[in-house]
Design a protein around this motif. Structure first.
Motif, mmCIF file in Angstrom:
data_model
loop_
_atom_site.group_PDB
_atom_site.id
_atom_site.type_symbol
_atom_site.label_atom_id
_atom_site.label_comp_id
_atom_site.label_asym_id
_atom_site.label_seq_id
_atom_site.Cartn_x
_atom_site.Cartn_y
_atom_site.Cartn_z
ATOM 1 N N UNK A 180 0.854 -1.190 0.000
ATOM 2 C CA UNK A 180 0.000 0.000 0.000
ATOM 3 C C UNK A 180 0.888 1.238 0.000
ATOM 4 N N UNK A 181 0.307 2.366 -0.387
ATOM 5 C CA UNK A 181 1.028 3.627 -0.382
ATOM 6 C C UNK A 181 0.635 4.422 0.844
ATOM 7 N N UNK A 182 1.644 4.755 1.643
ATOM 8 C CA UNK A 182 1.406 5.585 2.825
ATOM 9 C C UNK A 182 2.616 6.499 2.955
ATOM 10 N N UNK A 183 2.665 7.494 2.069
ATOM 11 C CA UNK A 183 3.872 8.318 1.934
ATOM 12 C C UNK A 183 4.850 7.624 1.015
ATOM 13 N N UNK A 184 5.252 6.413 1.376
ATOM 14 C CA UNK A 184 6.082 5.551 0.534
ATOM 15 C C UNK A 184 5.402 4.193 0.386
ATOM 16 N N UNK A 185 6.057 3.297 -0.306
ATOM 17 C CA UNK A 185 5.520 1.952 -0.486
ATOM 18 C C UNK A 185 5.688 1.165 0.810
ATOM 19 N N UNK A 186 4.587 0.664 1.340
ATOM 20 C CA UNK A 186 4.581 -0.059 2.609
ATOM 21 C C UNK A 186 4.083 -1.489 2.383
ATOM 22 N N UNK A 187 4.693 -2.433 3.092
ATOM 23 C CA UNK A 187 4.254 -3.823 3.023
ATOM 24 C C UNK A 187 3.263 -4.089 4.160
ATOM 25 N N UNK A 188 2.129 -4.664 3.831
ATOM 26 C CA UNK A 188 1.162 -5.046 4.864
ATOM 27 C C UNK A 188 1.685 -6.282 5.599
ATOM 28 N N UNK A 189 1.218 -6.476 6.822
ATOM 29 C CA UNK A 189 1.681 -7.599 7.646
ATOM 30 C C UNK A 189 1.460 -8.947 6.962
ATOM 31 N N UNK A 190 0.362 -9.064 6.189
ATOM 32 C CA UNK A 190 0.070 -10.327 5.503
ATOM 33 C C UNK A 190 1.089 -10.667 4.414
ATOM 34 N N UNK A 191 1.884 -9.668 4.015
ATOM 35 C CA UNK A 191 2.864 -9.902 2.960
ATOM 36 C C UNK A 191 4.243 -10.256 3.467
ATOM 37 N N UNK A 192 4.403 -10.353 4.784
ATOM 38 C CA UNK A 192 5.727 -10.606 5.376
ATOM 39 C C UNK A 192 6.320 -11.931 4.887
ATOM 40 N N UNK A 193 5.502 -12.980 4.839
ATOM 41 C CA UNK A 193 6.026 -14.284 4.397
ATOM 42 C C UNK A 193 6.499 -14.238 2.951
ATOM 43 N N UNK A 194 5.764 -13.516 2.108
ATOM 44 C CA UNK A 194 6.172 -13.390 0.706
ATOM 45 C C UNK A 194 7.487 -12.613 0.603
ATOM 46 N N UNK A 195 7.644 -11.578 1.452
ATOM 47 C CA UNK A 195 8.894 -10.807 1.465
ATOM 48 C C UNK A 195 10.049 -11.664 1.961
ATOM 49 N N UNK A 196 9.782 -12.480 2.975
ATOM 50 C CA UNK A 196 10.805 -13.402 3.480
ATOM 51 C C UNK A 196 11.231 -14.378 2.382
ATOM 52 N N UNK A 197 10.240 -14.852 1.627
ATOM 53 C CA UNK A 197 10.512 -15.780 0.530
ATOM 54 C C UNK A 197 11.393 -15.124 -0.530
ATOM 55 N N UNK A 198 11.129 -13.835 -0.801
ATOM 56 C CA UNK A 198 11.922 -13.110 -1.801
ATOM 57 C C UNK A 198 13.362 -12.925 -1.325
ATOM 58 N N UNK A 199 13.512 -12.636 -0.046
ATOM 59 C CA UNK A 199 14.848 -12.463 0.512
ATOM 60 C C UNK A 199 15.617 -13.782 0.505
ATOM 61 N N UNK A 200 14.936 -14.866 0.841
ATOM 62 C CA UNK A 200 15.560 -16.196 0.783
ATOM 63 C C UNK A 200 15.969 -16.537 -0.645
ATOM 64 N N UNK A 201 15.099 -16.166 -1.600
ATOM 65 C CA UNK A 201 15.403 -16.429 -3.011
ATOM 66 C C UNK A 201 16.694 -15.730 -3.416
#
Length: 386
Positions: A180-201
């Motif tokens: 979502x946009x809140x001044x900058x691009x923000x990740x919602x809590x539900x997206x944390x696992x997907x972000x973790x997956x991207x970092x692991x990748x």
């Protein structure tokens, strides 16, 4: 409207204005720039180009814009920025960038302002605003150049697909729908696992693809060759964005001496060998390795070459790319607060500590010289800053 068929994302729709940009020599050149440089010598399928990646990023920027419910104009600006974001890349992509004084982002800005791209952009947008977006500035900048940007999403998927290395598969759908946009691009809590997956990748793609031991040898050989082309003024560094892969290869093949020899070795996969490796995770302060300046490295190489009676240009000391993993700084909206991803993810904090596990400083020699280095104490010739 027209369509481009992409191997990864399927049919990509482009409008007349985008076609106009894509059909310029500056963007068509990207068809002749390999996304992963010489990695095809390790993974034969890695022949995809910066052009494919650019239109793939355009598609993902469009999808994210739709998810964020942006205006039509904002969506069009993001699509155009994604098409142009790599226009300043030199031949063999990041391999050549590391021997240049300016980043590909800076060269992209210069190219846009000095070419017909600026005139075309001016028909609908302010070219300087597009440059700001490409540079990650402003409210929408992090969509193109940020911690979890569309550039990174596309290249991980694409590099994984073409190398056949499964580590790069990420959940783009979940990432896009949890931003979502809140001044900058923000990740919602539900997206944390997907972000973790991207970092692991990314973490696993580094030793498997981007910093694969053979890829690093090849890249080091090419950079040594390219530096010599610069010194002889056969290639002009400030105009690197005008050359493609074939220009460099043909120029190198037509030379004599060291340049021709190095290109012959690359053409025929006669690669240097690793004769010394220093694991960074074994050091008390791994960051110190990245403070060794280029003059010191050249001095170390010269001393080693004299001791081993080898021509200095055939001794290569290679410092790995710094494993930054910027996704650790991603802002997450959690329980009404904005926090860094590393603060709420144990996986991310663990990876931060493990970032040097696969990194090592290496010394390479041609195979015919590698035997004379047996028993040689290379560590006596490498001084790491305190």
């Amino acid at each position: 409207m027209k369509f481009i068929r992409d191997s990864l994302h399927g049919n990509l729709q482009i409008n007349e204005f985008e076609v106009k940009l894509i059909d310029t020599p500056q963007i068509q050149r990207l068809r002749r720039i390999k996304q992963l440089g010489f990695t095809y010598l390790v993974y034969p399928g890695a022949n995809h180009t910066r052009f494919e990646h650019s239109i793939g990023s355009m598609y993902l920027a469009s999808r994210l814009a739709n998810s964020l419910e942006l205006s039509i104009e904002e969506k069009e600006m993001l699509r155009v920025s994604a098409i142009l974001h790599d226009a300043g890349h030199g031949p063999f992509s990041h391999v050549s960038e590391s021997v240049l004084e300016r980043s590909h982002e800076e060269l992209t800005s210069k190219l846009i302002l000095e070419s017909e791209l600026s005139d075309i952009l001016s028909e609908k947008f302010d070219p300087k605003e597009i440059i700001k977006l490409i540079s990650g500035e402003g409210r929408l900048g992090h969509i193109i150049s940020g911690d979890l940007d569309v550039d990174r999403m596309d290249y991980l998927l694409r590099d994984s697909y073409y190398t056949g290395v499964a580590y790069g598969v990420i959940d783009v759908e979940r990432l896009i729908h949890n931003m979502k946009l809140d001044g900058n691009l923000i990740l919602k809590a539900k997206g944390v696992q997907a972000a973790e997956s991207m970092l692991l990748a990314r973490y696993f793609m580094y030793p498997s693809v981007y910093q694969h031991h053979t890829t690093r040898i090849i890249n080091s050989m090419f950079r040594r060759c390219l530096n010599q082309l610069f010194k002889k003024k056969l290639i002009i560094p400030e105009k690197i964005y005008k050359y493609d892969d074939a220009d460099i290869i043909i120029t190198a093949r037509n030379q004599k001496g060291f340049i021709a020899d190095m290109m012959h070795r690359l053409d025929n996969r006669k690669l240097f060998k690793t004769v010394y490796s220093l694991q960074l995770d074994e050091l008390e302060n791994p960051n110190a390795v990245f403070k060794i300046d280029i003059d010191s490295i050249r001095s170390f190489e010269k001393e080693i070459s004299e001791e081993l009676n080898i021509p200095a240009e055939y001794v290569i000391i290679d410092v790995p790319d710094y494993p930054s993993f910027d996704e650790m700084k991603t802002t997450v909206s959690s329980k009404g607060n904005l926090v860094n991803l590393s603060e709420i993810s144990t996986i991310v904090s663990t990876l931060r500590d493990a970032r040097f596990n696969h990194a090592d400083l290496c010394i390479y020699l041609p195979e015919e010289y590698s035997n004379c280095s047996k028993g040689f104490n290379f560590e006596n010739y490498i001084e790491i800053p305190k």
